[in-house]
Design a protein around this motif. Structure first.
Motif, mmCIF file in Angstrom:
data_model
loop_
_atom_site.group_PDB
_atom_site.id
_atom_site.type_symbol
_atom_site.label_atom_id
_atom_site.label_comp_id
_atom_site.label_asym_id
_atom_site.label_seq_id
_atom_site.Cartn_x
_atom_site.Cartn_y
_atom_site.Cartn_z
ATOM 1 N N PRO A 50 29.184 37.544 106.677
ATOM 2 C CA PRO A 50 29.289 37.513 108.144
ATOM 3 C C PRO A 50 28.058 38.034 108.861
ATOM 4 C CG PRO A 50 31.335 38.323 107.170
ATOM 5 C CD PRO A 50 30.340 38.207 106.051
ATOM 6 N N LYS A 51 27.390 39.015 108.278
ATOM 7 C CA LYS A 51 26.210 39.568 108.928
ATOM 8 C C LYS A 51 25.083 38.551 109.008
ATOM 9 C CE LYS A 51 22.828 43.300 108.445
ATOM 10 N NZ LYS A 51 22.389 44.463 107.623
ATOM 11 N N ASP A 71 25.352 34.101 114.794
ATOM 12 C CA ASP A 71 24.435 33.403 115.704
ATOM 13 C C ASP A 71 23.564 32.370 114.987
ATOM 14 O OD1 ASP A 71 25.392 34.971 117.792
ATOM 15 O OD2 ASP A 71 23.874 36.523 117.461
ATOM 16 N N LEU A 72 23.895 32.023 113.731
ATOM 17 C CA LEU A 72 23.128 31.015 113.007
ATOM 18 C C LEU A 72 23.822 29.667 113.144
ATOM 19 C CD1 LEU A 72 20.629 30.690 111.159
ATOM 20 C CD2 LEU A 72 22.157 31.040 109.197
ATOM 21 N N LYS A 73 23.043 28.616 113.356
ATOM 22 C CA LYS A 73 23.582 27.284 113.550
ATOM 23 C C LYS A 73 22.896 26.292 112.613
ATOM 24 C CE LYS A 73 24.729 27.981 118.439
ATOM 25 N NZ LYS A 73 24.525 27.467 119.826
ATOM 26 N N VAL A 120 28.969 34.579 99.407
ATOM 27 C CA VAL A 120 28.257 34.905 98.168
ATOM 28 C C VAL A 120 27.882 36.381 98.162
ATOM 29 C CG1 VAL A 120 27.370 32.585 97.850
ATOM 30 C CG2 VAL A 120 26.077 34.196 99.228
ATOM 31 N N PRO A 121 27.954 37.037 96.996
ATOM 32 C CA PRO A 121 27.525 38.441 96.895
ATOM 33 C C PRO A 121 26.007 38.511 96.772
ATOM 34 C CG PRO A 121 28.390 37.684 94.787
ATOM 35 C CD PRO A 121 28.555 36.541 95.739
ATOM 36 N N LEU A 122 25.355 38.992 97.795
ATOM 37 C CA LEU A 122 23.895 39.042 97.796
ATOM 38 C C LEU A 122 23.352 40.347 97.214
ATOM 39 C CD1 LEU A 122 23.130 37.490 101.288
ATOM 40 C CD2 LEU A 122 23.080 36.385 99.057
ATOM 41 N N GLU A 123 24.174 41.385 97.167
ATOM 42 C CA GLU A 123 23.718 42.673 96.655
ATOM 43 C C GLU A 123 24.149 42.824 95.201
ATOM 44 O OE1 GLU A 123 25.154 45.709 99.164
ATOM 45 O OE2 GLU A 123 24.026 45.059 100.932
ATOM 46 N N ARG A 124 23.203 42.713 94.294
ATOM 47 C CA ARG A 124 23.456 42.860 92.862
ATOM 48 C C ARG A 124 22.579 43.966 92.331
ATOM 49 N NH1 ARG A 124 23.956 37.152 89.777
ATOM 50 N NH2 ARG A 124 23.687 38.659 88.089
#
Length: 408
Positions: free
Chosen positions: A148-149, A153-155, A101-105
Motif C-alpha cells: 500500500p505504501k 497515488d500511483l497510476k 509482494v514482500p519487498l523486505e527480505r
C-alpha cells in the motif's frame, strides 16, 4: 501324495525369496521417501504462469534462459538466497490477484525489480505449458500487487493499440532497440524517479525515491512474447543490466507462485550435516537385519513360568539373597565350603581345623604349584564386593581343581 504336497509347500517361500522381497521393499520405500521429500524441487513449473519457470507467452523462462546462454549469472530462487546473491538484482513477477509482494527480505540487500502483471490468461487445453490470453487487467488490479505504501497515488496509463516504443533515458539518450508492444503501459505518480521513458515521455520504469525498488509498468518488455524478436531480446537484456551491478547475478523469485522449497524432516536427514548419522543408522539396521536373518545359535527352549525341583529352590534362594542385599557376605561362606571340600578331596588329616588347616592347604598349594594359596583367596573373600563375587568364586574353584589334580 501327502509327502509331495508337503515338499511343495515347504519350497514355496525359500529364505532367498524372502530376502529378495525384503530388499526390494526397503529400496522401494527409501526411494519413495526421498522422492517425496524433493518433490517440490523436481517440479518443472512449466504451467503457463507468469514466472521464470514458465515458457508460455506470459512467462519469463525465455529471459532466464537467454541470460544463462550469454554467460550471465542467473538464479531461479525457490527459497532463501545464498550468500553470493545477497546483492543481486531480485526480479519479482507477481500475477494479478496475488497478495502484495514482500519487498523486505533479510537475505537480500540489493535492488529489487517488480514487474507488474498485465495479461489475463488461461491454460491451453491442447498444449501443455501454453496459454490463451483473452484481454488485459485494469491498472488498479495491476498495482494491487504492490504494498500500500508504494501504490499510493500511483497510476497506470495504457495505450489503445499496438505501437512501436522507442525507449530513452531521462537525459534524452536513446536506450535499447525499438520494440512493438500491444497496449503499452506507463506509470505516473509522485515519489518515483523515472529510469526509462518512451518517446512520449511516459515512465516505463521508475525507482522509488526512499528505497532501492524498481517497478516495470509493462511485462511485455521481459516476458517470452517480448523476446520473440532480436530487438526485444537486446532491449530486455539491456534493461536488466541497467539496474544491476556489473557481474552481479539476476535472481528470479518463483516462491510467489507456489514453488517455495519447504523444510521437512526427511530432507533434513538426507542432507549434510546429518547425512553421516543417517548412513550410520542405515548400516546398523542392515547389520541387525542380517543378524536376525541368519541364526547364530540354537533356539532357546521355552521354560515353565514356575520352575520345579532344584532349579526353583536355587532361583528362590538367590532371589532372597539379592533382595536382602547380602551377596557380598556369601563369599566368606563359599570359601569355607571350598576349604572343607578340598580338604576331604586331598585327604587332609581329620584333626586339623582353623589356622592349622589353612597352613596345611597353603603348603599343599605351593607343593603342587597352584596359582593361588587358600589364605590369599580367603582374604579376598572377606573383602569382596558384589562385583567381585564371580571372580573370587571362579578362583576358588580353580584352586580346588589344581589341588585335586596335583595330589592325584
Amino acid at each position: 501324495m501327502a509327502r509331495m504336497s508337503a515338499s511343495k509347500s515347504h519350497g514355496m517361500f525359500s529364505p532367498m525369496t524372502m530376502l529378495v522381497l525384503v530388499l526390494v521393499g526397503v529400496v522401494s520405500f527409501s526411494g519413495l521417501a526421498v522422492l517425496s521429500a524433493y518433490a517440490p524441487e523436481l517440479r518443472k513449473g512449466d504451467d503457463g504462469g507468469g514466472h521464470a519457470l514458465s515458457r508460455s507467452s506470459v512467462g519469463f523462462g525465455a529471459i532466464s534462459r537467454l541470460l544463462s546462454l550469454m554467460g550471465q549469472p542467473v538464479l531461479t530462487s525457490r527459497g532463501d538466497l545464498p550468500a553470493s546473491a545477497e546483492e543481486a538484482l531480485l526480479v519479482l513477477t507477481p500475477s494479478a490477484g496475488m497478495s502484495p509482494v514482500p519487498l523486505e527480505r533479510n537475505d537480500h540487500i540489493g535492488p529489487t525489480l517488480v514487474v507488474l502483471p498485465k495479461w489475463e490468461a488461461r491454460p491451453d487445453p491442447k498444449h501443455r505449458g501454453w496459454v490463451t490470453t483473452f484481454g488485459d487487467n485494469e491498472g488498479a488490479e495491476a498495482l494491487s500487487v504492490l504494498p500500500p505504501k508504494l501504490r499510493k497515488d500511483l497510476k497506470v496509463n495504457e495505450a489503445k493499440d499496438k505501437r512501436t516504443v522507442r525507449l530513452r533515458r531521462p537525459s534524452g539518450e536513446a536506450f535499447g532497440a525499438p520494440v512493438t508492444i500491444k497496449g503499452a503501459r506507463t506509470l505516473a505518480g509522485p515519489g518515483w524517479t523515472p529510469v526509462l521513458l518512451d518517446q512520449d515521455g511516459g515512465v516505463v520504469m521508475a525507482m522509488r525515491d526512499d528505497s532501492w525498488t524498481y517497478v516495470l509498468a509493462d511485462p511485455d518488455y521481459l516476458n517470452t512474447q517480448g523476446l520473440k524478436t532480436a530487438d526485444g531480446a537486446r532491449t530486455a537484456v539491456a534493461m536488466l543490466n541497467l539496474i544491476r551491478d556489473d557481474g552481479s547475478p539476476v535472481v528470479f523469485d518463483v516462491t510467489l507462485h507456489g514453488f517455495k522449497r519447504t523444510r521437512s524432516l526427511m530432507r533434513l536427514i538426507v542432507e549434510p550435516p546429518l547425512l553421516g548419522a543417517t548412513l550410520v543408522a542405515v548400516a546398523l539396521a542392515l547389520l541387525a537385519g542380517a543378524q536376525a536373518f541368519a541364526r547364530f545359535g540354537p533356539p532357546l527352549r521355552s521354560r515353565r513360568a514356575v520352575a520345579l525341583g532344584k532349579t526353583a529352590l536355587a532361583d528362590n534362594t538367590a532371589g532372597l539373597v539379592r533382595l536382602a542385599r547380602r551377596e557380598h557376605r556369601m563369599a566368606r561362606l563359599y570359601a569355607r565350603l571350598i576349604q572343607a571340600s578340598a580338604a576331604r578331596a586331598i585327604g587332609a588329616p581329620r584333626g586339623l581345623d582353623g589356622q592349622d588347616l589353612v597352613d596345611f592347604l597353603d603348603r599343599v598349594s605351593r607343593t603342587v604349584g597352584a596359582t593361588h594359596t587358600y589364605s590369599a583367596l580367603a582374604d579376598r573373600a572377606l573383602t569382596a564386593s558384589p562385583s567381585d563375587l564371580m571372580a573370587v568364586a571362579r578362583d576358588l574353584h580353580t584352586w580346588k581343581q589344581e589341588l585335586i589334580r596335583g595330589r592325584q
